[in-house]
Design an enzyme around this catalytic site. Structure first.
Site, PDB file in Angstrom:
ATOM      1  N   MET A 239       0.629  -4.871   4.388  1.00  0.00           N
ATOM      2  CA  MET A 239      -1.792  -3.938   4.276  1.00  0.00           C
ATOM      3  C   MET A 239      -1.373  -3.591   5.222  1.00  0.00           C
ATOM      4  O   MET A 239      -1.412  -3.671   6.108  1.00  0.00           O
ATOM      5  CB  MET A 239      -1.848  -5.869   3.827  1.00  0.00           C
ATOM      6  CG  MET A 239      -1.940  -6.709   3.176  1.00  0.00           C
ATOM      7  SD  MET A 239       0.166  -7.661   4.166  1.00  0.00           S
ATOM      8  CE  MET A 239      -1.171  -9.308   4.900  1.00  0.00           C
TER       9      MET A 239
ATOM     10  N   CYS B 234      -9.076  -2.781   1.239  1.00  0.00           N
ATOM     11  CA  CYS B 234      -7.524  -2.576   0.567  1.00  0.00           C
ATOM     12  C   CYS B 234      -7.333  -1.093   1.968  1.00  0.00           C
ATOM     13  O   CYS B 234      -7.395  -0.395   1.420  1.00  0.00           O
ATOM     14  CB  CYS B 234      -7.355  -2.774  -0.497  1.00  0.00           C
ATOM     15  SG  CYS B 234      -5.440  -2.637  -0.276  1.00  0.00           S
TER      16      CYS B 234
END
Length: 397
Positions: A319, A104
């Site tokens: 993201m 992430c």
């Protein structure tokens, strides 16, 4: 009937970039969850509140979106020249599944701060005032991330005037450098930035059509397609996509077929067990639009527009790992991302996403006819939201 009492586990709830997650030190987890396996997964699922057939995660720390259903485990690094090992778990919302297949990028911005505050970084490496350089080993993909964390009076400085589209309030800027972000340690997808060997492929999707696609391993495996080929402009907001079940199913089919072409899975049926990667995104030339906040984004302020899906839904911003993929692909002449941005060589790109804009830089060059990227750079921010303990029933893992 006797029921197991709740246990408490030291944890910190943090925002990193445009995501939120529950952070743990490995040593603070119950012993049977300190190693990978069913017990760890079951624990994290219960912490977040999954699986939840209501898709709300009411009985856990999750926020019922891909951006808020996340967990992080940190430990002192076992790697030379690194401070901390960082493991990321993307928790499914309605399924009993934790996806460990990728990083992430947004929560990466919080890793350095958490590591310093939790005593995982040697205090001699933290200045009284200035910027601490935290060397992070991203264990999911086997890559190095360098975080530059501002320090004031010996403590992590979280407040500041750095504004990040997709985050309501300003905070201190954290600069991130993703080193050698292409592919992963195991050579997933063939170990190459472009697993098919092509900058653009014809991706055949049975029952839907054949699309021009750039399939890239950089930051996170990503499938880029042209917005126009899907009937979109690239300026869509979440409600235009996430409320369309047929569109979501089409994107998932494209994602599954792309995953097979990238060598990430052998059969499309396996895509359901690999929700976090690859990502699918669509691009278009710079176009003006109004972001989800109502803020006007002018075509002159950006190089292109990009929309990306995460865990089956259009992301509310972008993201961080997908931003690395965008920056890398934009730096390589001939990819769909580069062409949407106007073509040619470039070391940085500013793109429009549903919440606003983001700039990411990448250093790419050719070696023996093959493209390689040495690093991708972007700025995020991070902040502790709550710290103390999370509680879960003792028999839940």
């Amino acid at each position: 009937m006797t029921h197991a009492a709740q246990i408490k586990i030291a944890a910190t709830y943090m925002r990193g970039g445009t995501s939120k997650g529950v952070f743990f030190r490995l040593q603070d987890l119950p012993e049977r969850a300190q190693v990978p396996g069913p017990a760890r997964d079951a624990l994290l699922l219960r912490v977040i509140g999954s699986p939840d057939p209501y898709a709300k995660q009411i009985d856990g720390m999750g926020g019922a979106t891909s951006s808020t259903s996340k967990t992080v485990i940190l430990s002192p690094s076992t790697r030379p020249d690194h401070d901390v090992d960082y493991l990321f778990g993307q928790v499914a919302i309605d399924k009993a599944f934790v996806d460990w297949s990728g990083n992430c990028g947004n929560l990466s911005a919080a890793v350095g701060s958490f590591a310093i505050a939790s005593g995982l970084v040697d205090s001699t490496r933290v200045p009284h005032d200035g910027v601490a350089t935290v060397r992070i080993w991203q264990a999911n993909i086997g890559k190095t991330i360098i975080a530059h964390v501002p320090i004031s009076a010996g403590q992590v400085q979280e407040t500041g005037d750095f504004e990040l589209d997709g985050v309501t309030f300003p905070a201190a800027e954290v600069q991130l450098a993703f080193l050698d972000p292409a592919a992963d340690e195991e050579g997933e997808g063939g170990g190459a930035m472009f697993p098919t060997g092509n900058l653009i492929d014809d991706l055949e999707v049975p029952g839907i059509g054949t699309f021009k696609a750039t399939l890239i391993n950089a930051g996170i495996p990503t499938i880029f397609v042209n917005a126009a080929d899907l009937g979109y402009t690239g300026t869509e907001l979440q409600e235009a996509i996430n409320g369309d079940a047929e569109a979501l199913a089409r994107f998932e089919t494209i994602r599954a077929q792309g995953a097979v072409r990238m060598g990430l899975i052998d059969h499309i049926e396996q895509a359901a067990g690999r929700q976090h990667t690859p990502k699918v995104a669509f691009v278009a030339p710079a176009t003006g639009y109004n972001a989800s906040s109502g803020k006007a984004v002018a075509a002159s302020d950006i190089d292109l527009v990009v929309r990306a899906l995460s865990m089956g839904k259009l992301h509310h911003a972008m993201m961080g790992t997908a931003a690395v993929a965008i920056g890398t692909a934009a730096a390589i002449p001939g990819t769909l991302v580069n062409l949407a941005a106007g073509g040619g060589e470039r070391s940085a790109v500013r793109f429009g996403h549903p919440s606003g804009t983001l700039r990411v830089g990448a250093e790419a060059h050719q070696v023996n006819g093959q493209w390689t990227v040495t690093k991708a750079i972007m700025s995020r921010s991070a902040r502790v939201l709550m710290e103390g303990w999370v509680r879960v029933p003792g028999d839940s893992f």
